[in-house]
Scaffold this motif. Structure first.
Motif, PDB file in Angstrom:
ATOM      1  N   ASN A 144       0.831  -1.206   0.000  1.00 36.33           N
ATOM      2  CA  ASN A 144       0.000   0.000   0.000  1.00 36.33           C
ATOM      3  C   ASN A 144       0.865   1.255   0.000  1.00 36.33           C
ATOM      4  O   ASN A 144       0.594   2.209  -0.744  1.00 36.33           O
ATOM      5  CB  ASN A 144      -0.921  -0.004   1.223  1.00 36.33           C
ATOM      6  CG  ASN A 144      -2.068  -0.988   1.098  1.00 36.33           C
ATOM      7  OD1 ASN A 144      -2.671  -1.112   0.046  1.00 36.33           O
ATOM      8  ND2 ASN A 144      -2.366  -1.696   2.181  1.00 36.33           N
ATOM      9  N   GLN A 197     -13.406  -2.814  -0.645  1.00 38.20           N
ATOM     10  CA  GLN A 197     -14.161  -2.956  -1.891  1.00 38.20           C
ATOM     11  C   GLN A 197     -13.429  -3.823  -2.911  1.00 38.20           C
ATOM     12  O   GLN A 197     -13.981  -4.133  -3.967  1.00 38.20           O
ATOM     13  CB  GLN A 197     -14.432  -1.571  -2.486  1.00 38.20           C
ATOM     14  CG  GLN A 197     -15.334  -0.711  -1.626  1.00 38.20           C
ATOM     15  CD  GLN A 197     -15.497   0.692  -2.176  1.00 38.20           C
ATOM     16  OE1 GLN A 197     -16.189   0.905  -3.175  1.00 38.20           O
ATOM     17  NE2 GLN A 197     -14.851   1.653  -1.546  1.00 38.20           N
ATOM     18  N   SER A 198     -12.193  -4.217  -2.581  1.00 38.02           N
ATOM     19  CA  SER A 198     -11.392  -5.069  -3.460  1.00 38.02           C
ATOM     20  C   SER A 198     -11.456  -6.514  -2.975  1.00 38.02           C
ATOM     21  O   SER A 198     -11.512  -6.757  -1.767  1.00 38.02           O
ATOM     22  CB  SER A 198      -9.931  -4.586  -3.457  1.00 38.02           C
ATOM     23  OG  SER A 198      -9.075  -5.555  -4.013  1.00 38.02           O
ATOM     24  N   ILE A 230     -11.240   1.829   0.535  1.00 30.90           N
ATOM     25  CA  ILE A 230     -10.851   1.392  -0.811  1.00 30.90           C
ATOM     26  C   ILE A 230     -10.539  -0.103  -0.801  1.00 30.90           C
ATOM     27  O   ILE A 230     -10.950  -0.848  -1.697  1.00 30.90           O
ATOM     28  CB  ILE A 230      -9.630   2.201  -1.298  1.00 30.90           C
ATOM     29  CG1 ILE A 230     -10.011   3.662  -1.520  1.00 30.90           C
ATOM     30  CG2 ILE A 230      -9.047   1.601  -2.580  1.00 30.90           C
ATOM     31  CD1 ILE A 230      -8.820   4.587  -1.695  1.00 30.90           C
ATOM     32  N   THR A 231      -9.848  -0.560   0.232  1.00 25.93           N
ATOM     33  CA  THR A 231      -9.398  -1.952   0.301  1.00 25.93           C
ATOM     34  C   THR A 231     -10.554  -2.932   0.456  1.00 25.93           C
ATOM     35  O   THR A 231     -10.559  -3.995  -0.177  1.00 25.93           O
ATOM     36  CB  THR A 231      -8.391  -2.115   1.453  1.00 25.93           C
ATOM     37  OG1 THR A 231      -7.253  -1.276   1.203  1.00 25.93           O
ATOM     38  CG2 THR A 231      -7.919  -3.560   1.573  1.00 25.93           C
ATOM     39  N   ALA A 236     -16.296  -6.317  -0.456  1.00 25.91           N
ATOM     40  CA  ALA A 236     -15.869  -7.545  -1.132  1.00 25.91           C
ATOM     41  C   ALA A 236     -15.135  -8.470  -0.174  1.00 25.91           C
ATOM     42  O   ALA A 236     -15.367  -9.676  -0.155  1.00 25.91           O
ATOM     43  CB  ALA A 236     -14.979  -7.208  -2.322  1.00 25.91           C
ATOM     44  N   SER A 264      -4.163  -1.595   5.476  1.00 23.03           N
ATOM     45  CA  SER A 264      -4.275  -0.421   4.603  1.00 23.03           C
ATOM     46  C   SER A 264      -4.551   0.832   5.435  1.00 23.03           C
ATOM     47  O   SER A 264      -4.072   1.919   5.097  1.00 23.03           O
ATOM     48  CB  SER A 264      -5.371  -0.616   3.554  1.00 23.03           C
ATOM     49  OG  SER A 264      -6.628  -0.818   4.161  1.00 23.03           O
ATOM     50  N   PHE A 273      -9.037  -8.404  -3.041  1.00 20.67           N
ATOM     51  CA  PHE A 273      -7.674  -8.711  -2.629  1.00 20.67           C
ATOM     52  C   PHE A 273      -7.347  -8.025  -1.302  1.00 20.67           C
ATOM     53  O   PHE A 273      -8.015  -7.080  -0.883  1.00 20.67           O
ATOM     54  CB  PHE A 273      -6.676  -8.264  -3.706  1.00 20.67           C
ATOM     55  CG  PHE A 273      -6.965  -8.824  -5.069  1.00 20.67           C
ATOM     56  CD1 PHE A 273      -6.816 -10.178  -5.322  1.00 20.67           C
ATOM     57  CD2 PHE A 273      -7.406  -7.996  -6.089  1.00 20.67           C
ATOM     58  CE1 PHE A 273      -7.095 -10.694  -6.573  1.00 20.67           C
ATOM     59  CE2 PHE A 273      -7.686  -8.505  -7.349  1.00 20.67           C
ATOM     60  CZ  PHE A 273      -7.531  -9.866  -7.588  1.00 20.67           C
ATOM     61  N   THR A 276      -4.842  -6.164  -0.709  1.00 16.92           N
ATOM     62  CA  THR A 276      -4.488  -4.778  -1.028  1.00 16.92           C
ATOM     63  C   THR A 276      -5.187  -4.424  -2.339  1.00 16.92           C
ATOM     64  O   THR A 276      -5.283  -5.263  -3.233  1.00 16.92           O
ATOM     65  CB  THR A 276      -2.962  -4.575  -1.192  1.00 16.92           C
ATOM     66  OG1 THR A 276      -2.488  -5.322  -2.309  1.00 16.92           O
ATOM     67  CG2 THR A 276      -2.222  -4.998   0.062  1.00 16.92           C
ATOM     68  N   ALA A 277      -5.647  -3.196  -2.421  1.00 15.67           N
ATOM     69  CA  ALA A 277      -6.352  -2.761  -3.633  1.00 15.67           C
ATOM     70  C   ALA A 277      -5.332  -2.362  -4.694  1.00 15.67           C
ATOM     71  O   ALA A 277      -4.527  -1.452  -4.472  1.00 15.67           O
ATOM     72  CB  ALA A 277      -7.268  -1.582  -3.317  1.00 15.67           C
ATOM     73  N   GLU A 278      -5.379  -3.042  -5.831  1.00 19.13           N
ATOM     74  CA  GLU A 278      -4.396  -2.770  -6.879  1.00 19.13           C
ATOM     75  C   GLU A 278      -4.570  -1.388  -7.490  1.00 19.13           C
ATOM     76  O   GLU A 278      -3.640  -0.857  -8.110  1.00 19.13           O
ATOM     77  CB  GLU A 278      -4.471  -3.856  -7.953  1.00 19.13           C
ATOM     78  CG  GLU A 278      -4.062  -5.232  -7.426  1.00 19.13           C
ATOM     79  CD  GLU A 278      -4.103  -6.304  -8.494  1.00 19.13           C
ATOM     80  OE1 GLU A 278      -4.839  -6.126  -9.486  1.00 19.13           O
ATOM     81  OE2 GLU A 278      -3.390  -7.312  -8.336  1.00 19.13           O
ATOM     82  N   ASN A 279      -5.750  -0.779  -7.324  1.00 18.54           N
ATOM     83  CA  ASN A 279      -6.000   0.550  -7.883  1.00 18.54           C
ATOM     84  C   ASN A 279      -5.699   1.671  -6.886  1.00 18.54           C
ATOM     85  O   ASN A 279      -5.938   2.846  -7.175  1.00 18.54           O
ATOM     86  CB  ASN A 279      -7.439   0.673  -8.379  1.00 18.54           C
ATOM     87  CG  ASN A 279      -8.452   0.533  -7.244  1.00 18.54           C
ATOM     88  OD1 ASN A 279      -8.164  -0.077  -6.219  1.00 18.54           O
ATOM     89  ND2 ASN A 279      -9.645   1.074  -7.431  1.00 18.54           N
TER      90      ASN A 279
END
Length: 314
Positions: free
Chosen positions: A47, A286-287, A283-284, A247, A255, A289, A291-294
């Motif tokens: 992150n 909602q992913s 943000i995390t 998610a 994060s 994963f 860690t959020a790749e975006n």
């Protein structure tokens, strides 16, 4: 020039099984299996690298395919990965079973390899140089208690701020002898209970309990309820933003730690820093994963609009 962060901690394989329907204890539950590289220190390192910091990661690793997965994920996130590789050992793993809403049912941590990160490894020239060159040190409680104490001593000797991630109620107690040397500790309520051996009716009393143990500052997360944070004489609370589509909650705390530290290194005060942390966590989750790749500085700033202001605690 980007600020440097040295991370010493867990970098392993996370395996997560998600149950499709209502959980039936003691029975076979239909679901799906997923695995990815993870670990508290590793998630925070990825992150922080995505937020533009120069991040070096040092952790024990096995000489196996799982270790290569971790190395690939570090490289893809822009982390400078410098592991201790034990060719005859397997990379640690964390195996979790999650309910359909993402909450944890039970987990098994196979982390024996971390015991080989002993204090004398901090004497290696490359690690001494990394301590001297960094702007911040981040460790996690996957490491042995004596190693965490040695990290705190080395950080103090170098005049560098030290942050730590609690990992779990069973592991956070490893940090107890080192609390006076930690500037920022990230933990949840269960970990705060394990550390203070108490459960106050008013969550604001966590601050006094942790201060009495010598801790200079920390953030106590409470799921969807308001988090509590303190640093020095300041103490605040913050209501995390509502996230409609969760998610997976895995990695949310890591994060949050990365967001808070990124903001503090950028010169923001504690109240604003926890807003950045809450935005990173939103943000995390909602992913799918850990860690959020975006994740990016731009997305983090945009997400701040969803986060309320922090409230000062009296």
């Amino acid at each position: 020039m980007a600020k440097k962060i040295l991370v010493l901690g867990g970098a392993h394989i996370d395996r997560r099984g998600r149950i499709f329907g209502e959980t039936a204890p003691g029975a076979s539950n239909p679901g799906a299996w997923f695995e990815e590289p993870g670990g508290g220190g590793f998630n925070a390192a990825r992150n922080l690298a995505r937020l533009g910091f120069d991040v070096r990661l040092i952790s024990p690793r096995g000489g196996d395919a799982a270790g290569e997965m971790v190395a690939d994920a570090a490289r893809n996130a822009g982390v400078d990965d410098k592991p201790f590789v034990f060719l005859d050992r397997k990379t640690p793993s964390y195996t979790a079973i999650l309910e359909h809403d993402g909450n944890l049912v039970i987990a098994l941590a196979d982390m024996e390899l971390y015991k080989l990160f002993v204090p004398r490894r901090l004497a290696i020239r490359a690690i001494r140089d990394a301590f001297a060159a960094t702007d911040l040190i981040l460790c996690d409680a996957n490491l042995p208690a004596e190693t965490l104490a040695a990290i705190a001593t080395r950080a103090a000797d170098c005049g560098k701020p030290l942050a730590a991630i609690a990992i779990s109620p069973a592991k956070v107690v490893r940090l107890k002898p080192s609390l006076a040397g930690i500037d920022h500790l990230f933990l949840n309520e269960a970990e705060a209970v394990a550390l203070t051996e108490s459960r106050p009716d008013d969550p604001r009393h966590w601050v006094a309990g942790l201060r009495s143990l010598g801790l200079k500052g920390g953030v106590i997360t409470r799921g969807k309820r308001e988090l509590i944070a303190f640093s020095g004489d300041n103490a605040i609370s913050l209501q995390p933003p509502i996230v409609d589509e969760v998610a997976d909650v895995t990695g949310a705390g890591d994060s949050l730690a990365a967001g808070v530290l990124a903001a503090l290194l950028a010169g923001h005060d504690l109240g604003e820093a926890v807003r950045y942390g809450a935005a990173a966590a939103a943000i995390t989750v909602q992913s799918p994963f850990a860690t959020a790749e975006n994740l990016s500085p731009e997305l983090l700033k945009a997400t701040l609009a969803l986060v309320p202001e922090a409230a000062i605690l009296s």
